[in-house]
Design a protein around this motif. Structure first.
Motif, short mmCIF file in Angstrom:
data_model
loop_
_atom_site.label_atom_id
_atom_site.label_comp_id
_atom_site.label_asym_id
_atom_site.label_seq_id
_atom_site.Cartn_x
_atom_site.Cartn_y
_atom_site.Cartn_z
N VAL A 111 -8.12 -4.70 4.36
CA VAL A 111 -7.67 -4.08 3.11
C VAL A 111 -7.72 -2.56 3.26
O VAL A 111 -6.79 -1.84 2.86
CB VAL A 111 -8.54 -4.53 1.92
CG1 VAL A 111 -8.11 -3.82 0.64
CG2 VAL A 111 -8.43 -6.04 1.72
N GLY A 112 -8.80 -2.05 3.84
CA GLY A 112 -8.87 -0.62 4.10
C GLY A 112 -7.86 -0.17 5.14
O GLY A 112 -7.19 0.85 4.98
N GLY A 113 -7.73 -0.97 6.22
CA GLY A 113 -6.79 -0.60 7.28
C GLY A 113 -5.35 -0.52 6.80
O GLY A 113 -4.57 0.32 7.27
N THR A 124 -2.62 3.45 8.04
CA THR A 124 -1.47 3.83 8.86
C THR A 124 -0.22 4.17 8.04
O THR A 124 0.34 5.26 8.22
CB THR A 124 -1.15 2.71 9.87
OG1 THR A 124 -2.31 2.49 10.68
CG2 THR A 124 0.01 3.09 10.75
N PRO A 125 0.27 3.31 7.14
CA PRO A 125 1.49 3.67 6.41
C PRO A 125 1.30 4.87 5.49
O PRO A 125 2.20 5.70 5.34
CB PRO A 125 1.83 2.41 5.62
CG PRO A 125 0.55 1.66 5.51
CD PRO A 125 -0.22 1.97 6.74
N THR A 175 0.82 -1.21 0.00
CA THR A 175 0.00 0.00 0.00
C THR A 175 0.85 1.27 0.00
O THR A 175 0.46 2.28 -0.58
CB THR A 175 -0.96 0.02 1.20
OG1 THR A 175 -0.22 -0.21 2.41
CG2 THR A 175 -2.03 -1.04 1.06
N GLY A 176 2.02 1.20 0.64
CA GLY A 176 2.91 2.35 0.58
C GLY A 176 3.36 2.65 -0.84
O GLY A 176 3.37 3.81 -1.27
N PHE A 201 -5.51 6.96 0.58
CA PHE A 201 -5.95 7.16 1.96
C PHE A 201 -7.48 7.22 2.04
O PHE A 201 -8.10 6.56 2.89
CB PHE A 201 -5.34 8.44 2.49
CG PHE A 201 -5.57 8.70 3.96
CD1 PHE A 201 -5.10 7.83 4.91
CD2 PHE A 201 -6.24 9.84 4.38
CE1 PHE A 201 -5.29 8.06 6.27
CE2 PHE A 201 -6.46 10.09 5.72
CZ PHE A 201 -5.98 9.21 6.67
N MET A 202 -8.10 7.97 1.14
CA MET A 202 -9.56 8.08 1.14
C MET A 202 -10.21 6.73 0.77
O MET A 202 -11.23 6.35 1.34
CB MET A 202 -10.02 9.17 0.17
CG MET A 202 -9.77 10.57 0.68
SD MET A 202 -10.55 11.85 -0.34
CE MET A 202 -12.29 11.56 0.04
#
Length: 465
Positions: A110-112, A116-117, A65-66, A78-79
């Protein structure tokens, strides 16, 4: 940004809101497990999957995700994460069956993984001054500690008052507020040269982690030699073997296998897995013990866990300062010893344990976890060339989640017994905590020797060649 002035304070508040809800969610669910078991008729194995569907997916996706945010836009990812997290939380709250809840938890993760990153990347991009960025990250860390402290008591109160579903409904309005704030205040940003995505490595990592944890969860229920468990173990072994081959050949791998040539880096990964295995097992098992044979309500269970979180939050910055002055060895040795001592106290837990004994054991564990956590990332980053600091931090975070998933899998192996036998059945898990704490002590010493520093220097030479 359409000429709109960026307000760093509002950006930080928005990112911290997302951190707060995702971090607190991880603690809320543990307190609600006995109610979920009663309400949905869940087995011990299903309870493990309720927790590990989330932690496994998070661990698998954190690194990806990063890279996605750097490439497609941090605000956009992020949204998307906030929308997914809110929608999945609602699905979990509406779950009529345990299978539905487990699927919802996977989608929630998946959303989480996008929160954070990515939020940390947004903060780093917004605060360009080094001193201001350090202060902002300090606020970020404080919010994480507060969320872990409030999580148990909030989860207990909500569960007792409104049922286990309330822990999931709580996420929805908070995420909606964060979505609106993100749209209004968070600027879009991308990395100038984003890393390539590594879908093959991503898939193989998921196969490996799911195979290992799946075999550990299902083995006690259906037998270690049963075809499904053997298939899961075989898939894990094959996934790991192919992963190593694929990552060695990739120009921009998700995990550069050469990193593990550094003893400090390898030690930090093992320490993260070890200590968060203890944490994951503790939170899963103690919720069942406290609300089962020890006779506490969900609210009382949450209240009993708060002192541990407070001690953890207070000892972490102290450990961080000690790392800055004396290196990582003292903090790792003290933290590992604390984990072992807490494990010993819980392994000797009497069936009619007094509250003071429980609080003492929980607070000792808080000291252990608090001292170990800061040097994990410090050791990981120091174990690699400076140019790989982001990768080191990401892998340390992923290793923490892997540890939690393994801890839940191990603790769940004894959770299927009735309340009368649960205290005695739990003792091997706590003896394992004793052993893992001692492993942290040994690795804390070994990773700071001259031999370990030499492996780090050789890796530096390899990357600069």
């Amino acid at each position: 940004m359409g000429g709109r002035r960026v307000r760093p304070g509002l950006v930080l508040a928005t990112c911290c809101t997302a951190l707060f809800v995702s971090s607190m969610n991880a603690v809320l669910i543990n307190v609600a497990l006995p109610m979920i078991r009663a309400g949905l008729g869940a087995s011990a194995t299903q309870l493990q999957w309720v927790v590990d569907a989330y932690t496994l997916m998070i661990a698998s996706l954190l690194l990806a995700t990063g890279s996605m945010a750097d490439r497609f836009g941090r605000k956009r990812v992020f949204m998307t994460g906030l929308v997914l997290f809110a929608a999945a939380s609602a699905l979990c709250a509406l779950a009529p069956t345990t299978a539905w809840l487990i699927a919802g938890r996977g989608l929630q993760a998946v959303g989480g993984a996008m929160l954070t990153p990515v939020a940390l990347s947004i903060i780093s991009a917004t605060y360009t001054d080094a001193a201001a960025r350090a202060r902002a990250i300090g606020v970020w860390g404080a919010v994480s500690g507060v969320s872990l402290g409030l999580g148990p008591i909030a989860g207990g109160l909500l569960t007792d008052a409104f049922g286990w579903e309330a822990s999931f409904w709580l996420n929805v309005p908070v995420c909606v507020a964060a979505i609106v704030a993100t749209a209004l205040f968070v600027p879009e940003s991308r990395a100038p040269r984003p890393r390539r995505l590594d879908p093959a490595g991503q898939l193989l990592m998921m196969v490996f982690l799911a195979g290992v944890v799946g075999a550990l969860i299902e083995g006690p229920e259906i037998g270690w030699s049963s075809p499904p468990v053997l298939a899961l173990a075989g898939a894990a072994a094959a996934g790991l073997a192919v992963f190593v081959v694929v990552e060695r050949r990739s120009a921009e791998p998700m995990v550069d296998i050469r990193f593990f040539g550094s003893a400090p880096f390898s030690a930090s990964m093992l320490i993260a897995v070890a200590v968060f295995t203890v944490q994951g097992a503790f939170l899963f098992l103690m919720s069942l013990l406290l609300q089962g044979p020890l006779g506490y309500s969900a609210s009382a269970t949450g209240a009993l866990l708060v002192p541990m979180a407070v001690v953890l939050a207070l000892s972490s910055p102290f450990s961080g300062r000690m790392v800055g002055r004396r290196g990582t060895r003292p903090s790792l040795v003290i933290g590992g010893a604390g984990v072992s001592l807490a494990g010993l106290m819980l392994a000797l837990l009497p069936a009619d344990a007094r509250m003071w004994y429980l609080l003492a054991a929980f607070m000792v564990l808080g000291v252990g976890l608090g001292f170990v956590n800061p040097p994990i990332t410090t050791t990981a980053v120091a174990g690699l060339p400076l140019s790989q600091a982001g990768a080191a931090s990401g892998m340390a975070s992923a290793s923490r989640q892997v540890g939690v998933a393994l801890g839940v899998a191990v603790a769940g192996s004894v959770a299927g017994v009735d309340d009368a036998r649960l205290v005695a059945a739990s003792r091997p898990v706590f003896w394992l905590a004793v052993a893992l704490g001692l492993v942290v002590v040994v690795l804390g010493v070994v990773s700071t020797t001259e031999w370990a520093r030499g492996t780090r220097r050789r890796l530096d030479a390899l990357f600069s060649a």
